[in-house]
Write a protein that holds these residues in place. Structure first.
Motif, PDB file in Angstrom:
ATOM      1  N   SER A 139       0.855  -1.185   0.000  1.00  8.48           N
ATOM      2  CA  SER A 139       0.000   0.000   0.000  1.00  8.48           C
ATOM      3  C   SER A 139       0.887   1.230   0.000  1.00  8.48           C
ATOM      4  CB  SER A 139      -0.929   0.016   1.225  1.00  8.48           C
ATOM      5  OG  SER A 139      -0.186   0.246   2.413  1.00  8.48           O
ATOM      6  N   GLU A 140       0.286   2.380  -0.237  1.00 10.41           N
ATOM      7  CA  GLU A 140       1.040   3.625  -0.249  1.00 10.41           C
ATOM      8  C   GLU A 140       1.634   3.939   1.113  1.00 10.41           C
ATOM      9  OE1 GLU A 140       1.949   5.458  -2.725  1.00 10.41           O
ATOM     10  OE2 GLU A 140       0.885   4.258  -4.212  1.00 10.41           O
ATOM     11  N   SER A 141       1.036   3.427   2.173  1.00 12.05           N
ATOM     12  CA  SER A 141       1.561   3.677   3.514  1.00 12.05           C
ATOM     13  C   SER A 141       2.379   2.506   4.046  1.00 12.05           C
ATOM     14  CB  SER A 141       0.405   3.981   4.481  1.00 12.05           C
ATOM     15  OG  SER A 141      -0.520   2.913   4.508  1.00 12.05           O
ATOM     16  N   THR A 142       2.196   1.329   3.477  1.00 11.26           N
ATOM     17  CA  THR A 142       2.994   0.148   3.840  1.00 11.26           C
ATOM     18  C   THR A 142       3.762  -0.270   2.608  1.00 11.26           C
ATOM     19  OG1 THR A 142       1.264  -0.546   5.379  1.00 11.26           O
ATOM     20  CG2 THR A 142       2.948  -2.173   4.810  1.00 11.26           C
ATOM     21  N   LEU A 143       4.998   0.147   2.515  1.00  8.08           N
ATOM     22  CA  LEU A 143       5.748   0.016   1.272  1.00  8.08           C
ATOM     23  C   LEU A 143       6.418  -1.350   1.115  1.00  8.08           C
ATOM     24  CD1 LEU A 143       7.422   3.550   1.216  1.00  8.08           C
ATOM     25  CD2 LEU A 143       5.273   2.823   0.149  1.00  8.08           C
ATOM     26  N   THR A 144       5.887  -2.361   1.763  1.00  7.23           N
ATOM     27  CA  THR A 144       6.461  -3.705   1.651  1.00  7.23           C
ATOM     28  C   THR A 144       6.329  -4.196   0.220  1.00  7.23           C
ATOM     29  OG1 THR A 144       5.801  -4.157   3.921  1.00  7.23           O
ATOM     30  CG2 THR A 144       6.394  -6.043   2.552  1.00  7.23           C
ATOM     31  N   PRO A 145       7.427  -4.578  -0.432  1.00  9.46           N
ATOM     32  CA  PRO A 145       7.333  -5.029  -1.830  1.00  9.46           C
ATOM     33  C   PRO A 145       6.945  -6.502  -1.938  1.00  9.46           C
ATOM     34  CG  PRO A 145       9.631  -4.997  -1.137  1.00  9.46           C
ATOM     35  CD  PRO A 145       8.818  -4.501   0.043  1.00  9.46           C
ATOM     36  N   PHE A 146       6.346  -6.864  -3.044  1.00 11.88           N
ATOM     37  CA  PHE A 146       6.088  -8.270  -3.367  1.00 11.88           C
ATOM     38  C   PHE A 146       6.090  -8.411  -4.883  1.00 11.88           C
ATOM     39  CE2 PHE A 146       1.905  -6.316  -3.351  1.00 11.88           C
ATOM     40  CZ  PHE A 146       1.234  -6.915  -4.409  1.00 11.88           C
ATOM     41  N   LEU A 147       6.231  -9.642  -5.355  1.00  9.27           N
ATOM     42  CA  LEU A 147       6.284  -9.920  -6.785  1.00  9.27           C
ATOM     43  C   LEU A 147       5.016 -10.612  -7.233  1.00  9.27           C
ATOM     44  CD1 LEU A 147       9.992 -11.082  -7.079  1.00  9.27           C
ATOM     45  CD2 LEU A 147       8.996  -9.131  -8.253  1.00  9.27           C
ATOM     46  N   ALA A 148       4.480 -10.175  -8.351  1.00 12.01           N
ATOM     47  CA  ALA A 148       3.259 -10.765  -8.893  1.00 12.01           C
ATOM     48  C   ALA A 148       3.331 -10.799 -10.411  1.00 12.01           C
ATOM     49  CB  ALA A 148       2.025  -9.988  -8.437  1.00 12.01           C
ATOM     50  N   SER A 149       2.609 -11.751 -10.992  1.00 14.33           N
ATOM     51  CA  SER A 149       2.546 -11.909 -12.444  1.00 14.33           C
ATOM     52  C   SER A 149       1.095 -12.088 -12.869  1.00 14.33           C
ATOM     53  CB  SER A 149       3.350 -13.130 -12.900  1.00 14.33           C
ATOM     54  OG  SER A 149       4.719 -13.004 -12.635  1.00 14.33           O
ATOM     55  N   HIS A 150       0.846 -11.814 -14.146  1.00 13.21           N
ATOM     56  CA  HIS A 150      -0.432 -12.121 -14.760  1.00 13.21           C
ATOM     57  C   HIS A 150      -0.282 -13.354 -15.648  1.00 13.21           C
ATOM     58  CE1 HIS A 150      -1.522  -7.982 -13.619  1.00 13.21           C
ATOM     59  NE2 HIS A 150      -2.780  -8.373 -13.740  1.00 13.21           N
ATOM     60  N   LEU A 151      -1.360 -14.110 -15.789  1.00 10.37           N
ATOM     61  CA  LEU A 151      -1.366 -15.202 -16.748  1.00 10.37           C
ATOM     62  C   LEU A 151      -1.355 -14.640 -18.166  1.00 10.37           C
ATOM     63  CD1 LEU A 151      -3.905 -17.852 -15.384  1.00 10.37           C
ATOM     64  CD2 LEU A 151      -1.417 -17.856 -15.220  1.00 10.37           C
ATOM     65  N   GLN A 152      -0.686 -15.353 -19.080  1.00 11.03           N
ATOM     66  CA  GLN A 152      -0.660 -14.954 -20.472  1.00 11.03           C
ATOM     67  C   GLN A 152      -0.694 -16.203 -21.350  1.00 11.03           C
ATOM     68  OE1 GLN A 152       3.029 -12.668 -20.439  1.00 11.03           O
ATOM     69  NE2 GLN A 152       4.163 -14.394 -21.320  1.00 11.03           N
ATOM     70  N   CYS A 153      -0.870 -15.997 -22.642  1.00  9.13           N
ATOM     71  CA  CYS A 153      -1.011 -17.137 -23.551  1.00  9.13           C
ATOM     72  C   CYS A 153       0.327 -17.721 -23.976  1.00  9.13           C
ATOM     73  CB  CYS A 153      -1.805 -16.716 -24.784  1.00  9.13           C
ATOM     74  SG  CYS A 153      -3.501 -16.192 -24.399  1.00  9.13           S
ATOM     75  N   ALA A 154       1.374 -16.917 -24.019  1.00 11.90           N
ATOM     76  CA  ALA A 154       2.687 -17.370 -24.486  1.00 11.90           C
ATOM     77  C   ALA A 154       3.571 -17.754 -23.307  1.00 11.90           C
ATOM     78  CB  ALA A 154       3.367 -16.274 -25.304  1.00 11.90           C
ATOM     79  N   ALA A 155       4.416 -18.755 -23.504  1.00 10.35           N
ATOM     80  CA  ALA A 155       5.348 -19.194 -22.465  1.00 10.35           C
ATOM     81  C   ALA A 155       6.421 -18.136 -22.243  1.00 10.35           C
ATOM     82  CB  ALA A 155       5.988 -20.514 -22.856  1.00 10.35           C
ATOM     83  N   HIS A 156       6.752 -17.916 -20.982  1.00 13.09           N
ATOM     84  CA  HIS A 156       7.794 -16.948 -20.604  1.00 13.09           C
ATOM     85  C   HIS A 156       8.871 -17.697 -19.827  1.00 13.09           C
ATOM     86  CE1 HIS A 156       9.746 -13.286 -19.255  1.00 13.09           C
ATOM     87  NE2 HIS A 156       9.620 -13.671 -18.003  1.00 13.09           N
ATOM     88  N   TYR A 157      10.092 -17.736 -20.372  1.00 16.33           N
ATOM     89  CA  TYR A 157      11.189 -18.477 -19.765  1.00 16.33           C
ATOM     90  C   TYR A 157      12.114 -17.527 -19.020  1.00 16.33           C
ATOM     91  CZ  TYR A 157       9.826 -22.575 -22.456  1.00 16.33           C
ATOM     92  OH  TYR A 157       9.127 -23.640 -22.957  1.00 16.33           O
ATOM     93  N   ARG A 158      12.475 -17.906 -17.798  1.00 11.46           N
ATOM     94  CA  ARG A 158      13.404 -17.140 -16.981  1.00 11.46           C
ATOM     95  C   ARG A 158      13.824 -18.017 -15.801  1.00 11.46           C
ATOM     96  NH1 ARG A 158      12.269 -12.491 -13.462  1.00 11.46           N
ATOM     97  NH2 ARG A 158      13.581 -13.683 -12.068  1.00 11.46           N
ATOM     98  N   ASP A 159      14.753 -17.512 -14.994  1.00 15.38           N
ATOM     99  CA  ASP A 159      15.153 -18.201 -13.770  1.00 15.38           C
ATOM    100  C   ASP A 159      14.198 -17.775 -12.664  1.00 15.38           C
ATOM    101  OD1 ASP A 159      16.308 -19.378 -11.609  1.00 15.38           O
ATOM    102  OD2 ASP A 159      18.258 -18.400 -11.800  1.00 15.38           O
ATOM    103  N   TRP A 160      13.254 -18.646 -12.305  1.00 14.70           N
ATOM    104  CA  TRP A 160      12.245 -18.333 -11.301  1.00 14.70           C
ATOM    105  C   TRP A 160      12.742 -18.597  -9.885  1.00 14.70           C
ATOM    106  CZ3 TRP A 160       7.899 -16.069 -13.165  1.00 14.70           C
ATOM    107  CH2 TRP A 160       7.606 -16.248 -14.517  1.00 14.70           C
TER     108      TRP A 160
END
Length: 595
Positions: A413-434
């Motif tokens: 939140s704007e007052s709780t600046l704790t970061p987190f990681l999120a993704s959206h689903l998509q149709c094409a495969a995305h390759y990376r080091d997860w």
């Protein structure tokens, strides 16, 4: 009778052990010879391996290739405790001078996977006595990969170097004692491609210049004016190559003589007067003329209006001469083996699911890059049924799959600046080091309440081949699936039962938890648990805004028994129209998720 005698007796000319059938030793546009060799040089212990001695060509001459044939079937282990699993078969080679070395398993009918990414410096092996594969600094290629350009048959290849003259031992992962083997076990081919370390200008203390390779320059205490220190390399001791440079003093890195600005370029004498260490031929950092990393300007270059660099060139992203040098790696990792199974979010279990997100992590993968596929197993099977609206399951999309897209950093939140990681689903495969992500939250139109999903991890070899048998569910290049469920619509707080339990229903605890999240109170749920509102009729989620007045009313509606308000599909000819069945689209159908 020896292999040479057999060759001569058949009217041939024996080229010697380790020689290739190709006149040019297999150097055919980067691809290797598949000619099997009569003598196997590998061994179950490193002491048993026959050392292939390779004469390093002169700098600038074409590379040479040693072709090796063998079989790791006799591997027994244990032999090298520092390697995970300790199932090893060995090949060995010696080089006569400094070299850049590429090792590959081209021509192996396998492919030969997984594959260790290191060379051992001692026999027997010892902790820390190894060198990890590293990118060739002279060409834009990774440290290790599979397939093109060197192995079109899908086998792995690795770069090492610059390596000093000496003997090196390569461990081949060989799980042959395991039934069935967890990897390759059988006849193989290896190629060791060797090219001389390039020579460039080396600025010695005091500004003296010598033309040597990178390890020799380091041994002389000089500054090598080639990659990774300098792009492009200064290939010869031109006039003034080392006469100016950078000074590392208590004041930091300076490539101009104080006062700055202006000031003449730094010299050895001026640096000595500042009590610093002089690094000839290098500026403190690259310049700012061009965005092209290989055409940036140093501080004494001219920068015309078109942004082209004129003068001394130095890469923008290169380290300062005063920064500690990057040391070569000494660890060993398996590359491109079976992908690991994703792990659930500990906060979800045993039954604490989220309404619009699924969350998981990917443990240390043996393949640097993988893709995450989400199978839509069961969608929107509501129990008990909504009391005010449709409870129809989204069966049209069940059995389909989508992929996890690139992760993005958000804040709670704007007052709780704790970061987190999120993704959206998509149709094409995305390759990376997860494996670098501790916890990933995934949403999308197809992540809906009262549903079940299977998250699979696909090996890098599936890139572009996702629909082939090895890359389908249950295939050799796909992990087992992690099953994740979503909670009932509006259920965001811990005080509920499993989604299929008739007693499960959003209540005041859920509404209160979203209000607490809106107020950023301690103990409020994370955004991935509290975020409900979509931005369109399909339920696309905008993760950036704080939980607020769009989300709380939806939780109140869910408490009242109102149905999930979104339809995840889209009509083929009218993609702005949401749907869950072809009938929703009429002439604009069919109803689809992808593309």
């Amino acid at each position: 009778m020896t292999a040479g005698a057999v060759c001569v007796g058949a009217g041939g000319v024996f080229g010697g052990f380790g020689s290739s059938c190709d006149v040019d030793q297999g150097w055919d546009e980067g691809q290797q010879s598949c000619c099997p060799q009569p003598l196997f040089t590998g061994g179950d212990n490193c002491e048993d391996a026959i050392i292939n001695v390779i004469l390093v060509p002169d700098p600038g001459d074409p590379p040479v290739v040693a072709t090796i044939s063998g079989s790791n079937v006799p591997a027994t282990g244990p032999d090298c405790p520092i390697l995970v699993g300790d199932l090893v078969w060995w090949e060995a080679f010696a080089i006569t001078d400094c070299a850049l070395v590429r090792i590959d398993a081209c021509c192996t009918v396998g492919p030969f996977l997984p594959w260790w990414d290191c060379l051992m410096l001692t026999c027997p092996c010892a902790a820390g006595a190894a060198v990890t594969a590293s990118p060739n600094p002279y060409i834009p290629e990774p440290a290790s990969c599979i397939g093109a350009p060197y192995c079109p048959d899908g086998n792995p290849w690795l770069w090492f170097g610059p390596l000093a003259a000496g003997t090196y031992y390569y461990p081949l992962y060989s799980p042959c004692p395991v039934a069935p083997p967890l990897g390759f076990c059988g006849p193989y081919q290896m190629h060791i491609t060797v090219e001389a370390c390039p020579v460039a200008a080396c600025c010695l203390p005091g500004g003296v210049c010598a033309e040597v390779n990178s390890p020799s320059c380091d041994a002389l205490g000089g500054t090598f004016l080639g990659p990774p220190n300098r792009y492009p390399a200064v290939t010869a001791c031109m006039a003034g190559a080392c006469g100016t440079g950078s000074c590392c003093s208590p004041a930091g890195c300076q490539d101009r003589i104080p006062p700055i600005p202006p000031g003449p370029l730094m010299t050895p004498a001026a640096c000595a007067g500042l009590g610093g260490a002089y690094y000839g031929g290098l500026r403190c950092h690259g310049g700012v003329c061009s965005n092209d990393l290989f055409q940036s300007c140093s501080s004494d270059a001219e920068c015309p209006p078109d942004g082209t660099c004129v003068g001394d060139s130095q890469q923008l992203s290169q380290r300062s001469p005063c920064d500690p040098p990057a040391l070569p790696g000494t660890d060993c990792k398996l590359r491109c083996g079976p992908p690991t199974v994703p792990l659930p979010d500990p906060a979800d279990f045993p039954d604490h699911w989220k309404p619009r997100f699924i969350s998981f992590s990917v443990p240390g993968a043996v393949c640097a890059e993988t893709a995450l596929r989400v199978k839509l197993t069961s969608l929107h099977h509501v129990m008990p049924l909504y009391t005010d609206g449709s409870s129809i399951p989204f069966t049209l999309f069940e059995g389909q799959s989508m992929y996890v897209g690139p992760p993005v950093t958000y804040i709670e939140s704007e007052s709780t600046l704790t970061p987190f990681l999120a993704s959206h689903l998509q149709c094409a495969a995305h390759y990376r080091d997860w494996s670098t992500i501790t916890l990933l939250h995934v949403t999308g139109e197809a992540i809906v309440p009262s549903s079940e999903y299977g998250v699979e991890n696909l090996a890098a070899s599936c890139m572009g081949n996702e629909t082939t048998a090895p890359c389908l569910s249950g295939g050799a290049n796909v992990s087992a699936a992690l099953t994740i469920k979503t909670s009932r619509w509006g259920d965001a707080e811990i005080a509920f039962q499993v989604p299929t339990d008739p007693a499960s229903q959003p209540d005041f605890d859920d509404i209160g938890s979203l209000v607490n999240k809106f107020k950023s109170l301690p103990g409020a749920p994370i955004k991935a648990r509290a975020k409900l509102a979509g931005v369109d009729a399909r339920g696309l989620m905008d993760i950036s805004p704080d939980v607020g007045f769009d989300d709380i009313p939806l939780c109140v509606d869910a408490f009242k028994g109102r149905a999930y308000p979104y339809k995840p599909g889209k009509c083929t000819s009218a993609p702005a129209t949401a749907c869950i069945a072809d009938a929703d689209c009429g002439a604009n159908g069919p109803c689809i998720l992808c593309p």
